[in-house]
Design an enzyme around this catalytic site. Structure first.
Site, PDB file in Angstrom:
ATOM      1  N   THR A  12      34.225  33.110  29.587  1.00 25.73           N
ATOM      2  CA  THR A  12      34.763  33.699  28.348  1.00 25.73           C
ATOM      3  C   THR A  12      35.676  34.905  28.592  1.00 25.73           C
ATOM      4  O   THR A  12      36.322  35.386  27.666  1.00 25.73           O
ATOM      5  CB  THR A  12      33.592  34.158  27.445  1.00 25.73           C
ATOM      6  OG1 THR A  12      32.699  34.939  28.252  1.00 25.73           O
ATOM      7  CG2 THR A  12      32.852  32.981  26.851  1.00 25.73           C
ATOM      8  N   LEU A  84      33.019  36.311  37.015  1.00 22.60           N
ATOM      9  CA  LEU A  84      31.923  37.121  36.478  1.00 22.60           C
ATOM     10  C   LEU A  84      32.207  38.603  36.599  1.00 22.60           C
ATOM     11  O   LEU A  84      32.789  39.060  37.587  1.00 22.60           O
ATOM     12  CB  LEU A  84      30.636  36.829  37.261  1.00 22.60           C
ATOM     13  CG  LEU A  84      29.850  35.576  36.883  1.00 22.60           C
ATOM     14  CD1 LEU A  84      28.694  35.392  37.865  1.00 22.60           C
ATOM     15  CD2 LEU A  84      29.327  35.670  35.451  1.00 22.60           C
ATOM     16  N   CYS A 155      43.650  41.989  42.398  1.00 20.08           N
ATOM     17  CA  CYS A 155      44.921  41.450  41.887  1.00 20.08           C
ATOM     18  C   CYS A 155      46.149  42.224  42.389  1.00 20.08           C
ATOM     19  O   CYS A 155      47.174  41.612  42.720  1.00 20.08           O
ATOM     20  CB  CYS A 155      44.901  41.406  40.367  1.00 20.08           C
ATOM     21  SG  CYS A 155      44.142  42.838  39.607  1.00 20.08           S
ATOM     22  N   GLY A 187      44.167  43.202  33.244  1.00 22.32           N
ATOM     23  CA  GLY A 187      43.419  43.476  34.474  1.00 22.32           C
ATOM     24  C   GLY A 187      42.131  44.232  34.223  1.00 22.32           C
ATOM     25  O   GLY A 187      41.221  44.214  35.057  1.00 22.32           O
ATOM     26  N   HIS A 255      51.355  42.648  37.133  1.00 24.03           N
ATOM     27  CA  HIS A 255      51.272  43.947  37.816  1.00 24.03           C
ATOM     28  C   HIS A 255      52.574  44.185  38.597  1.00 24.03           C
ATOM     29  O   HIS A 255      53.018  43.315  39.363  1.00 24.03           O
ATOM     30  CB  HIS A 255      50.109  43.962  38.814  1.00 24.03           C
ATOM     31  CG  HIS A 255      48.744  44.030  38.181  1.00 24.03           C
ATOM     32  ND1 HIS A 255      48.537  44.124  36.820  1.00 24.03           N
ATOM     33  CD2 HIS A 255      47.504  44.044  38.744  1.00 24.03           C
ATOM     34  CE1 HIS A 255      47.234  44.173  36.580  1.00 24.03           C
ATOM     35  NE2 HIS A 255      46.586  44.132  37.726  1.00 24.03           N
ATOM     36  N   ASN A 341      48.827  38.973  37.351  1.00 22.49           N
ATOM     37  CA  ASN A 341      47.503  39.416  37.812  1.00 22.49           C
ATOM     38  C   ASN A 341      46.375  38.438  37.541  1.00 22.49           C
ATOM     39  O   ASN A 341      45.405  38.400  38.307  1.00 22.49           O
ATOM     40  CB  ASN A 341      47.150  40.788  37.197  1.00 22.49           C
ATOM     41  CG  ASN A 341      47.193  40.784  35.690  1.00 22.49           C
ATOM     42  OD1 ASN A 341      48.241  40.504  35.102  1.00 22.49           O
ATOM     43  ND2 ASN A 341      46.084  41.108  35.046  1.00 22.49           N
TER      44      ASN A 341
END
Ligand SMILES: NC(=O)C1=CN([C@@H]2O[C@H](COP(=O)(O)OP(=O)(O)OC[C@H]3O[C@@H](n4cnc5c(N)ncnc54)[C@H](OP(=O)(O)O)[C@@H]3O)[C@@H](O)[C@H]2O)C=CC1
Ligand SMILES: N[C@@H](CC(=O)OP(=O)(O)O)C(=O)O
Length: 363
Positions: A12, A84, A155, A187, A255, A341
């Site tokens: 999600t 996660l 990233c 990010g 980025h 990113n």
């Protein structure tokens, strides 16, 4: 082989939503299991997620009921992608690995383990040989494929190392490197998400832990596999010194980094650097992986590029743009790098790593 079953942990979130987007209608993987926190588990994905991507949510994914992040729920997956929250990723990913699952993770928790490859797939896919060896050794001993974790880099680090790799291969070591980043708000994740009031008409010159990650991860990604074939030997502090300053800016995705480098063996010409970057082809492209960029690096000549909104989607977000390549009066050369990113910096790298592992029959 038919479609491989893919699971997504943290489905999600900012990275998780990208995984859903990139894995829907993928020619090699089918979305089989989606996991998130107990706040989301038990709901249909479309009811659990606050979808923030600019493309519509894939309809089939929306109907999948979100699971708890347990081994039992994911046990039939050929590969599990993790987006996660790092506060929870550690024990969950470890349990998945120990249960024999193949985990490709965006979280920072295992990036510093010597036997865990830290991979930007357009840069150092050769580090995946550590996993290939472990799988072959197990097969030779008549054992089933062991579980493993492959980590995706931070990233900003992903964008930074993309042009460094071909430059080091062609012109020899870079001994000094500075980068100043301007990082997108995606990010910072979606739970709760970066507050609009803090970023509108503003810039925040601090991102917790980011500078240390860039300074450390660059040395592992540019390092080599150790002689035993089981771990990565990082570049030492004597071989390369990296200094990063990180800023959050009012950009949704992409980025940007202003980078200066000094080569150990003297400065190559600007034309030679541009040609080297233009010529670079990564292994994923040579293997014809479905998501591989045609060009892992795009050299831009316009004075005012790259720009996040205009350039982040080059090669579907898997290509990194490098512009304003010019002499640096303090170090040797300076340039501006732009990378997406959540694609090459996160979920896209995960998908491309899986495609490389599939091409090598590891998953
Ligand atoms: N965003 C980016 O550009 C990048 C992020 N990363 C890394 O990727 C990971 C994900 O980042 P991001 O997507 O930005 O984060 P988000 O905050 O947007 O998403 C976090 C995800 O973790 C889930 N989660 C939270 N708590 C638990 C729990 N207790 N058990 C199981 N699942 C839980 C959330 O589910 P729920 O919705 O149910 O709360 C959500 O799916 C992080 O480790 C981050 O550092 C790496 C590179 C780039
Ligand atoms: N810190 C990055 C995103 C991120 O979560 O990176 P990491 O996985 O290295 O913590 C950013 O703010 O843009």
């Amino acid at each position: 082989m038919g479609l491989r079953k893919a699971g997504v942990l943290g489905a999600t979130g900012s990275v998780g939503q990208r995984f859903i987007q990139l894995l829907s209608n993928h020619p090699q993987f089918e979305l089989a299991v989606l996991g998130a926190s107990s706040r989301s588990a038990g709901k249909k994905y479309k009811d659990a997620v606050d979808w923030k991507q600019t493309s519509l949510m894939p309809a089939a994914a929306g109907e999948i009921v979100v699971s708890e992040c347990t081994v039992e729920a994911f046990k039939d997956c050929d590969v599990v992608f993790s987006g996660l929250d790092a506060d929870y990723a550690g024990p969950i990913e470890k349990a998945f690995k120990e249960a024999g699952l193949a985990v490709i993770s965006n979280a920072k928790n295992y990036r510093r383990e010597k036997d865990v490859p830290l991979v930007v797939p357009t840069v150092n896919s050769e580090h995946l040989a550590i996993i290939e060896k472990r799988v072959k050794d197990a097969a030779a001993a008549g054992q089933k494929r062991p579980g493993f974790i492959v980590c995706i880099s931070n990233c900003s680090t992903a964008g930074l190392v993309a042009p460094l790799r071909p430059l080091v291969d062609k012109f020899g070591p870079i001994e000094l490197l500075t980068t100043t980043t301007m990082q997108a708000i995606s990010g910072a994740g979606f739970s709760p998400g970066f507050p609009g009031i803090d970023i509108l008409d503003n810039l925040v010159p601090y991102i917790s832990g980011e500078e240390e990650k860039i300074e450390w991860e660059t040395k592992k990604i540019l390092g080599e596999i150790a002689d035993d074939g089981n771990s990565v030997k990082n570049l030492s502090d004597d071989e390369i010194r990296v200094s990063a300053q990180c800023n959050r800016v009012a950009v949704s995705d992409g980025h940007t980094e202003c980078v200066s480098v000094k080569f150990k063996n003297g400065a190559p010409s600007i034309d030679a650097i541009k040609q080297c970057l233009r010529d670079y082809q990564c292994e994923a492209t040579l293997l014809n992986c479905p998501s591989a960029p045609k060009h892992a690096i795009h050299v831009l000549e316009e004075q005012n590029r790259p720009q996040p909104r205009l350039d982040r989607d080059r090669d579907n977000g898997y290509g990194v743009s490098v512009g304003r390549i010019r002499e640096d009066p303090v170090l040797d050369v300076k340039m501006v790098i732009l990378s997406h990113n959540t694609i090459i910096g996160a979920a896209g790298s995960g998908v491309l790593i899986a495609e490389i592992l599939a091409a090598k029959n590891v998953i």
